[in-house]
Design a protein around this motif. Sequence first.
Motif, PDB file in Angstrom:
ATOM      1  N   ILE A 638       0.846  -1.184   0.000  1.00 12.51           N
ATOM      2  CA  ILE A 638       0.000   0.000   0.000  1.00 12.51           C
ATOM      3  C   ILE A 638       0.882   1.234   0.000  1.00 12.51           C
ATOM      4  O   ILE A 638       2.023   1.204   0.445  1.00 12.51           O
ATOM      5  CB  ILE A 638      -0.939   0.012   1.223  1.00 12.51           C
ATOM      6  CG1 ILE A 638      -0.124  -0.099   2.524  1.00 12.51           C
ATOM      7  CG2 ILE A 638      -1.965  -1.098   1.133  1.00 12.51           C
ATOM      8  CD1 ILE A 638      -0.953  -0.053   3.779  1.00 12.51           C
ATOM      9  N   ALA A 639       0.348   2.308  -0.531  1.00 17.45           N
ATOM     10  CA  ALA A 639       1.071   3.573  -0.595  1.00 17.45           C
ATOM     11  C   ALA A 639       0.231   4.652   0.070  1.00 17.45           C
ATOM     12  O   ALA A 639      -0.997   4.589   0.084  1.00 17.45           O
ATOM     13  CB  ALA A 639       1.377   3.951  -2.042  1.00 17.45           C
ATOM     14  N   GLY A 640       0.909   5.649   0.616  1.00 21.23           N
ATOM     15  CA  GLY A 640       0.212   6.739   1.283  1.00 21.23           C
ATOM     16  C   GLY A 640       1.177   7.622   2.024  1.00 21.23           C
ATOM     17  O   GLY A 640       2.389   7.618   1.775  1.00 21.23           O
ATOM     18  N   HIS A 641       0.654   8.380   2.957  1.00 26.27           N
ATOM     19  CA  HIS A 641       1.505   9.275   3.751  1.00 26.27           C
ATOM     20  C   HIS A 641       1.303   8.993   5.231  1.00 26.27           C
ATOM     21  O   HIS A 641       0.195   8.651   5.674  1.00 26.27           O
ATOM     22  CB  HIS A 641       1.208  10.746   3.435  1.00 26.27           C
ATOM     23  CG  HIS A 641      -0.113  11.241   3.959  1.00 26.27           C
ATOM     24  ND1 HIS A 641      -1.309  11.049   3.302  1.00 26.27           N
ATOM     25  CD2 HIS A 641      -0.430  11.933   5.079  1.00 26.27           C
ATOM     26  CE1 HIS A 641      -2.289  11.596   3.978  1.00 26.27           C
ATOM     27  NE2 HIS A 641      -1.786  12.133   5.070  1.00 26.27           N
ATOM     28  N   LEU A 642       2.379   9.150   5.979  1.00 25.34           N
ATOM     29  CA  LEU A 642       2.363   8.919   7.423  1.00 25.34           C
ATOM     30  C   LEU A 642       1.970  10.222   8.102  1.00 25.34           C
ATOM     31  O   LEU A 642       2.746  11.181   8.135  1.00 25.34           O
ATOM     32  CB  LEU A 642       3.732   8.443   7.899  1.00 25.34           C
ATOM     33  CG  LEU A 642       3.844   8.035   9.372  1.00 25.34           C
ATOM     34  CD1 LEU A 642       2.878   6.911   9.702  1.00 25.34           C
ATOM     35  CD2 LEU A 642       5.267   7.615   9.711  1.00 25.34           C
ATOM     36  N   ARG A 643       0.773  10.266   8.602  1.00 26.79           N
ATOM     37  CA  ARG A 643       0.251  11.498   9.223  1.00 26.79           C
ATOM     38  C   ARG A 643       1.061  11.887  10.459  1.00 26.79           C
ATOM     39  O   ARG A 643       1.497  13.023  10.603  1.00 26.79           O
ATOM     40  CB  ARG A 643      -1.218  11.268   9.557  1.00 26.79           C
ATOM     41  CG  ARG A 643      -1.854  12.244  10.466  1.00 26.79           C
ATOM     42  CD  ARG A 643      -2.219  13.552   9.818  1.00 26.79           C
ATOM     43  NE  ARG A 643      -2.882  14.361  10.812  1.00 26.79           N
ATOM     44  CZ  ARG A 643      -2.275  15.139  11.694  1.00 26.79           C
ATOM     45  NH1 ARG A 643      -0.974  15.272  11.664  1.00 26.79           N
ATOM     46  NH2 ARG A 643      -2.957  15.796  12.601  1.00 26.79           N
ATOM     47  N   PHE A 644       1.287  10.944  11.355  1.00 25.64           N
ATOM     48  CA  PHE A 644       2.129  11.180  12.526  1.00 25.64           C
ATOM     49  C   PHE A 644       2.612   9.847  13.046  1.00 25.64           C
ATOM     50  O   PHE A 644       2.104   8.789  12.680  1.00 25.64           O
ATOM     51  CB  PHE A 644       1.384  11.953  13.626  1.00 25.64           C
ATOM     52  CG  PHE A 644       0.093  11.316  14.079  1.00 25.64           C
ATOM     53  CD1 PHE A 644       0.079  10.295  15.008  1.00 25.64           C
ATOM     54  CD2 PHE A 644      -1.115  11.739  13.559  1.00 25.64           C
ATOM     55  CE1 PHE A 644      -1.098   9.702  15.418  1.00 25.64           C
ATOM     56  CE2 PHE A 644      -2.310  11.157  13.961  1.00 25.64           C
ATOM     57  CZ  PHE A 644      -2.301  10.135  14.892  1.00 25.64           C
ATOM     58  N   GLY A 645       3.629   9.898  13.901  1.00 27.85           N
ATOM     59  CA  GLY A 645       4.200   8.671  14.458  1.00 27.85           C
ATOM     60  C   GLY A 645       5.400   8.198  13.654  1.00 27.85           C
ATOM     61  O   GLY A 645       5.990   8.935  12.853  1.00 27.85           O
ATOM     62  N   SER A 728      12.911   2.734   8.373  1.00 26.90           N
ATOM     63  CA  SER A 728      11.733   3.250   9.049  1.00 26.90           C
ATOM     64  C   SER A 728      11.182   4.428   8.276  1.00 26.90           C
ATOM     65  O   SER A 728      11.879   5.047   7.467  1.00 26.90           O
ATOM     66  CB  SER A 728      12.065   3.668  10.497  1.00 26.90           C
ATOM     67  OG  SER A 728      13.060   4.684  10.497  1.00 26.90           O
ATOM     68  N   LEU A 729       9.921   4.745   8.540  1.00 28.45           N
ATOM     69  CA  LEU A 729       9.231   5.869   7.914  1.00 28.45           C
ATOM     70  C   LEU A 729       8.879   6.863   9.003  1.00 28.45           C
ATOM     71  O   LEU A 729       8.282   6.503  10.020  1.00 28.45           O
ATOM     72  CB  LEU A 729       7.966   5.382   7.205  1.00 28.45           C
ATOM     73  CG  LEU A 729       7.392   6.272   6.090  1.00 28.45           C
ATOM     74  CD1 LEU A 729       8.381   6.384   4.944  1.00 28.45           C
ATOM     75  CD2 LEU A 729       6.074   5.701   5.588  1.00 28.45           C
ATOM     76  N   GLU A 730       9.268   8.120   8.782  1.00 25.16           N
ATOM     77  CA  GLU A 730       9.075   9.155   9.787  1.00 25.16           C
ATOM     78  C   GLU A 730       7.786   9.920   9.531  1.00 25.16           C
ATOM     79  O   GLU A 730       7.199   9.855   8.444  1.00 25.16           O
ATOM     80  CB  GLU A 730      10.270  10.116   9.802  1.00 25.16           C
ATOM     81  CG  GLU A 730      11.612   9.443  10.014  1.00 25.16           C
ATOM     82  CD  GLU A 730      11.754   8.808  11.391  1.00 25.16           C
ATOM     83  OE1 GLU A 730      11.026   9.232  12.315  1.00 25.16           O
ATOM     84  OE2 GLU A 730      12.573   7.883  11.538  1.00 25.16           O
ATOM     85  N   ALA A 731       7.348  10.676  10.533  1.00 26.56           N
ATOM     86  CA  ALA A 731       6.118  11.454  10.439  1.00 26.56           C
ATOM     87  C   ALA A 731       6.229  12.475   9.316  1.00 26.56           C
ATOM     88  O   ALA A 731       7.250  13.138   9.150  1.00 26.56           O
ATOM     89  CB  ALA A 731       5.835  12.149  11.767  1.00 26.56           C
ATOM     90  N   GLY A 732       5.162  12.594   8.536  1.00 25.42           N
ATOM     91  CA  GLY A 732       5.126  13.541   7.450  1.00 25.42           C
ATOM     92  C   GLY A 732       5.678  13.028   6.144  1.00 25.42           C
ATOM     93  O   GLY A 732       5.603  13.733   5.137  1.00 25.42           O
ATOM     94  N   GLN A 733       6.219  11.829   6.111  1.00 28.04           N
ATOM     95  CA  GLN A 733       6.791  11.292   4.888  1.00 28.04           C
ATOM     96  C   GLN A 733       5.763  10.444   4.149  1.00 28.04           C
ATOM     97  O   GLN A 733       4.799   9.951   4.739  1.00 28.04           O
ATOM     98  CB  GLN A 733       8.039  10.450   5.191  1.00 28.04           C
ATOM     99  CG  GLN A 733       9.211  11.246   5.724  1.00 28.04           C
ATOM    100  CD  GLN A 733      10.433  10.383   5.955  1.00 28.04           C
ATOM    101  OE1 GLN A 733      10.349   9.158   6.005  1.00 28.04           O
ATOM    102  NE2 GLN A 733      11.581  11.016   6.105  1.00 28.04           N
ATOM    103  N   VAL A 734       5.990  10.279   2.851  1.00 27.84           N
ATOM    104  CA  VAL A 734       5.151   9.402   2.035  1.00 27.84           C
ATOM    105  C   VAL A 734       5.967   8.186   1.641  1.00 27.84           C
ATOM    106  O   VAL A 734       7.199   8.229   1.583  1.00 27.84           O
ATOM    107  CB  VAL A 734       4.634  10.129   0.774  1.00 27.84           C
ATOM    108  CG1 VAL A 734       3.806  11.327   1.144  1.00 27.84           C
ATOM    109  CG2 VAL A 734       5.785  10.532  -0.132  1.00 27.84           C
ATOM    110  N   GLY A 735       5.297   7.099   1.383  1.00 28.76           N
ATOM    111  CA  GLY A 735       6.013   5.881   1.017  1.00 28.76           C
ATOM    112  C   GLY A 735       5.057   4.733   0.836  1.00 28.76           C
ATOM    113  O   GLY A 735       3.832   4.890   0.809  1.00 28.76           O
TER     114      GLY A 735
END
Length: 920
Positions: A638-645, A728-735
């Motif tokens: 799945i693709a999207g953006h990490l809102r927070f966390g 890891s994926l940080e807050a505010g990033q897309v992936g």
Amino acid sequence: MASIFTYEPDLPRVASPWITPTDSPKPSTPQPKDPATASKFLSSDQLSDYGVTKLEAEPQEGPTEYKLHLLLRPRRNYSSSSTSSLVSGSQQRRQQSASQASRDSPVLAPSNQSRQNRLEQLTTQLLWRLQQSAPYHASATSDLVLPKLPEAASSLQTPSRPGKLLAGLEESRGALYEIGVSDDGTFVGLTKDEMDESLTNLRAMAASLGCNVEVVRMVVVGDCEWQESMSGVDATANSSKGDRLGKRPFSTFDGQKASLRQHAKLWVAEALVTPDLSSRKKPQVPISSPSATRAEALHLGQSPGFPEQTPLEAHKATEQLRITLTGPTTSGKSSLLGTLSTATLDNGRGKSRLSLLKHRHEIASGVTSSVAQELLGYKEDEIINYAYGNVSSWTDIHASAEDGRLVFVSDSAGHPRYRRTTVRGLVGWAPHWTALCVAADDCENAPSGAGGTSSAQEILGTAGAGIDLANAHLELCLKLDKPLAIVITKLDLASKTSLRQILSKILTAVKAVGRIPSIVPPDQNKVVLESDLATIPQTDNDTIQKIVDQMSKSDGLTSIVPIIMTSAARGTGIRSMHTLLSKLPIPSTPTSHDFVGPVLNPEQPACLFHIEDIFGVPASHEPLASKGVSSVDSGVVIAGHLRFGRLSVGDTVVAGPFPAESDEDESPPNKSGARSSPSSFGASLSHPSSNELARIASRNLVSASITKGEWYHAHIVSLRNLRLPVHSLEAGQVGTLGIVFNLLEEELSNSVFERSPPTAPRVRKGMVVAIPSRHMVETGHTLQAASGFSGSFEDGDINSVTPGSLVVVYIASIRASARVLRVTPHDDHESVARLTEEMDDVFSLDSAVEKEEPEPLIFGSDGVTDLTFEFITNREWIELGSQILVMPGGGHGLYHGSERGEKGVAGLEGFVGRVIEVAD
């Protein structure tokens, strides 16, 4: 330029050639893999246990490599060998019969330079084999650290732990090395000391790439014999040394010289090289536990029986900016992005945008109907795109722009027919900035030359007469109240009169909402070559920096609107556009309490990921086919953006909301996967009946406390940030996330028919992936899906929306059809709990039509009006305080196609508000 499509969906399997030898009959039916048998083979060192005498020939491509040895020195000369007569096509020379060469013509030791060159060649070859099992092939090797051979040492030393993992190898499935095997698959073998030295060198090479080495099997394939001449003083010492090396020495004395005859076994080894993922956060799984199998340990990146290694030093992240290009059709959005990403000037007929188009009909018609995304990099004054150096993929851009800036640009559709794609580009993916493209010749007296902008009447026919599409896009962008930049395109086709009219229209609209327009002076160079688009000039840098400084002194990023003029055909303003992208401020990192404080919204998860897209590729892969039974793929990418966390590989997450399990008296779900799409409203498809709406809505009103199957547990197996595999994926990033659902195995039945394995639930756009907070875990609470919500709007025109009308709502990644339940002033807002008791009356659309009366204008305090909505098809997870965009979904819009197959077209009129209450 190399092809930018470097993704390989069908990768070669990292399968051991020991499974299918050439001289072994292949069974016509698949044979069951017994773990006990596999364990026996892995622990056996006798060739007879495998029933193999030769392997298949080495494949030219793929992740399997045959090597006679990995020594950095010549091998010794053997007087006899049980495998020497089988050697063919290798560098092993035929053994001399008399075998006095060891005394008469000793082999000179190679120089340190030649050994270092061989070491570099072997390491580069290992990298190539590892890339063969990676979906993306990176051609940039800027951070390749080759191992250095010590001056005084004859061989390498095994490092304590692997170094930094080379970019692009995070998702490599590994590489297999067959050591002691010739290219045609013949077993040649190495003595124990030569094999140990070869494995040591392989571990050193792998460590320089950030990989681990695991010896899968060691097998005896023959015997060998050689003679060594030495002084009598060393004969006794060498005898004990031979015992340690597994050799049988036989000494014959001749004066003061001793002829020592050595016998030893010849070994063949299979080694698996895999990326070191120990720096990723993983749940602690005790290997000694019976439930923790070898496959689980390998999946978590651990070595069975060994403690977890110390995490690597955190890699410094490169700042990332997300921007969306929007605007009416034929305004030059795709051509502009094509010139920015490839440094190719347009010819007026779409030459620069060819690499962006996904579908054949887009190439034929010239109209973009999908969202295209590209990545740009900036480092100091360098522009990193597909025209920069050896860049052929996004992975190369990541490597070249390290410690600089990455700009993720999305190109959306502009035709009114593709309104939902346009709005998704503005709302989805959480863009930091929006770039509105307006053609400079978009006026009544526009030229009719090649590349000229079409008017609304030419696009929509007679229904488009008097409609200003550019102004409609501008009004929508201003309503969303996000940082905005305006790009005037096709400057080469504009006259002074048309340019003056366009600027006047833009300045009036921007100033009307209290924003300050800032025009970037146009490029004075009349001729710009493609070679000039590689760097940012200092003059453009100083000009844009002044605008950025004004933004930092203003109230926020939305106060100032930069306006820049470009031409993708002549290259005018392209360098200024690059400078703007490299200098635009990035908002602060989002948190879980940006919209509403923790007091009003206490049940926030610790991490929230919005799903924007789904891919049909496997989420995980077995690293080696011979290591166990491969389970049914129950995962999805799945693709999207990490809102927070923060998300890491190995994290346990929940995904949903999925449709709740229906009762027995309800109709069974559609097994074919077809479902009523929210996009049916406002299109030429027929609307559902009132009875159907009532039935769907009543099913969605089931209390969240008794619903089952809405949330599924899963674990993350892979992560990518802008196509780069990351830890890891940080807050505010897309992936993209590769998740595997934790499905419960059904009990085996006594039937003769085998029960089908459990299937993974179907993921759709608009869902979320979350990690529950500690408070939720301790109290036993779970995420609650919403059947409806209330929103607050400051736009007085919202009163044109009446109760019972159908609308389309956009919230984060959600695009859903909803029905308006109530319209109330803000002061008289009632709780959703009380409103749900009156929903049965509202559902009766037939009676509502019969009693239709003119609705009085309703205004709340300061013109604020509250609307209550109810979802039609699915329950959704909504964050309290998030922005909502409401667009009419049931009317004719600009026009509604009456012919068969003709789609209706809706406008961009919408209402923007905030979610103030959520109904379970």
